[in-house]
Design an enzyme around this catalytic site. Structure first.
Site, PDB file in Angstrom:
ATOM      1  N   TYR A  26     -60.884  84.625  24.338  1.00  0.00           N
ATOM      2  CA  TYR A  26     -59.872  85.085  25.287  1.00  0.00           C
ATOM      3  C   TYR A  26     -59.826  84.144  26.480  1.00  0.00           C
ATOM      4  CZ  TYR A  26     -63.441  86.838  28.531  1.00  0.00           C
ATOM      5  OH  TYR A  26     -64.485  86.927  29.411  1.00  0.00           O
ATOM      6  N   LYS A  32     -65.483  81.131  25.602  1.00  0.00           N
ATOM      7  CA  LYS A  32     -65.103  82.438  26.167  1.00  0.00           C
ATOM      8  C   LYS A  32     -64.875  83.422  25.014  1.00  0.00           C
ATOM      9  CE  LYS A  32     -62.334  83.595  30.290  1.00  0.00           C
ATOM     10  NZ  LYS A  32     -63.312  84.330  31.034  1.00  0.00           N
TER      11      LYS A  32
HETATM   12  N1  PLP Z   1     -68.456  82.741  34.160  1.00  0.00           N
HETATM   13  C1  PLP Z   1     -68.205  83.791  33.365  1.00  0.00           C
HETATM   14  C2  PLP Z   1     -69.292  84.300  32.496  1.00  0.00           C
HETATM   15  C3  PLP Z   1     -66.933  84.398  33.347  1.00  0.00           C
HETATM   16  O1  PLP Z   1     -66.693  85.433  32.527  1.00  0.00           O
HETATM   17  C4  PLP Z   1     -65.928  83.892  34.219  1.00  0.00           C
HETATM   18  C5  PLP Z   1     -64.599  84.485  34.244  1.00  0.00           C
HETATM   19  O2  PLP Z   1     -64.292  85.409  33.576  1.00  0.00           O
HETATM   20  C6  PLP Z   1     -66.235  82.813  35.045  1.00  0.00           C
HETATM   21  C7  PLP Z   1     -67.496  82.248  34.988  1.00  0.00           C
HETATM   22  C8  PLP Z   1     -65.199  82.228  35.975  1.00  0.00           C
HETATM   23  O3  PLP Z   1     -64.289  81.468  35.225  1.00  0.00           O
HETATM   24  P1  PLP Z   1     -62.801  81.212  35.760  1.00  0.00           P
HETATM   25  O4  PLP Z   1     -62.924  80.553  37.083  1.00  0.00           O
HETATM   26  O5  PLP Z   1     -62.208  80.339  34.719  1.00  0.00           O
HETATM   27  O6  PLP Z   1     -62.152  82.560  35.850  1.00  0.00           O
END
Ligand code: PLP
Length: 280
Positions: free
Chosen positions: A32, A142
């Protein structure tokens, strides 16, 4: 209203039904991404689409929807929602008919998109707790397999906190749903982008902002001691932008009179609102 798309159909989110043959139901077999936008645009769209398609390829998730089509679908769902500022969630899951671990090589994917209203991002400081990082070794992808993050987030909520910081083998990796950065003597330090953290889009944008503002940005592992003694502790994510922490594990962090966190946050908000003066 909350609006959605599923495999070619647009509808209100509550009207969408997904089939039980979707392997997300049994295995969390999918990936996702989440982005935000305003005025018909998607903030850092290219970066989000890059990550989404790279992740799909890593897990061999096949889709007929290409970048241009996905961009179009995301914008249509946002428009259907009628929200001025929106949060877009999009996921690709594997579809197959019998529950079996080894997926069939011809399995096709299901694309789901939802739009909800983007609420005002947290302004004040956040409270954090530290928890063991019980996740797998594919944190850079992700995936939908989020149980350790879900449990850690629940634990944080039970402690009256906003986020949980993961500690793996004494090293601070990131948070349950944000990246973590510390400020020390005017420089930013954060975990390298290996397989133990998600390469956050906001984290990457912060790196670019730092370059423009000549704030040194280092990818370096650090432990709990350095976390507690940092001049500032910052978490970053798409929906929160960047926010400074005020407490960790119930301990109030010292105010060292540095304002890098607020400079970064202001720049991110200007950037999102299309008003940044920085040359990226
Ligand atoms: N780390 C994790 C585990 C996350 O789930 C997320 C965002 O959902 C992030 C970091 C931050 O990522 P982003 O800046 O792309 O939202």
């Amino acid at each position: 209203m909350d609006s959605a798309y599923y495999n070619g159909h647009y509808a209100e989110t509550d009207k969408i039904r997904i089939p039980l043959s979707d392997r997300a139901v049994y295995f969390g077999d999918g990936i996702y991404d989440a982005a935000i936008g305003r005025a018909g645009e998607i903030y850092l769209e290219e970066e989000h689409l890059n990550r989404f398609f790279e992740n799909a390829e890593r897990l061999n998730l096949k889709t007929d929807v290409d970048r241009a089509a996905l961009s179009n679908i995301l914008k249509t769902v946002a428009e259907n929602s009628g929200y001025a500022r929106y949060f877009l969630y999009f996921q690709l899951t594997r579809n197959a008919h019998t529950r079996t671990h080894a997926y069939p090589s011809d399995a096709r994917s299901n694309l789901l998109v939802t739009a909800t209203e983007l609420k005002s991002a947290t302004r004040g400081g956040v409270k954090l707790i530290t928890v063991p990082d019980l996740r797998h070794h594919l944190c850079n992808v992700k995936t939908l397999n989020l149980i350790p993050s879900v449990m850690a987030s629940r634990r944080a909520a039970e402690c009256g906190c906003d986020e949980a910081i993961f500690i793996r083998d004494g090293i601070v990796t990131e948070c349950a749903h944000s990246n973590l950065l510390i400020v020390k003597e005017g420089a930013i330090y954060t975990h390298p982008t290996d397989n133990l953290i998600l390469p956050g889009i906001t984290r990457a944008r912060i790196e670019k902002i730092c370059k423009c503002l000549t704030i040194p940005f280092y990818e370096k592992r650090f432990g709990v001691e350095e976390l507690y003694s940092a001049d500032e502790v910052i978490i970053s994510s798409t929906s929160k932008f960047s926010v400074k922490a005020t407490h960790i594990d119930g301990i109030k962090l010292a105010e060292n009179g540095t304002y890098i966190s607020s400079r970064l946050r202001n720049e991110l908000l200007l950037d999102f609102n299309g008003k940044s003066m920085l040359k990226f």
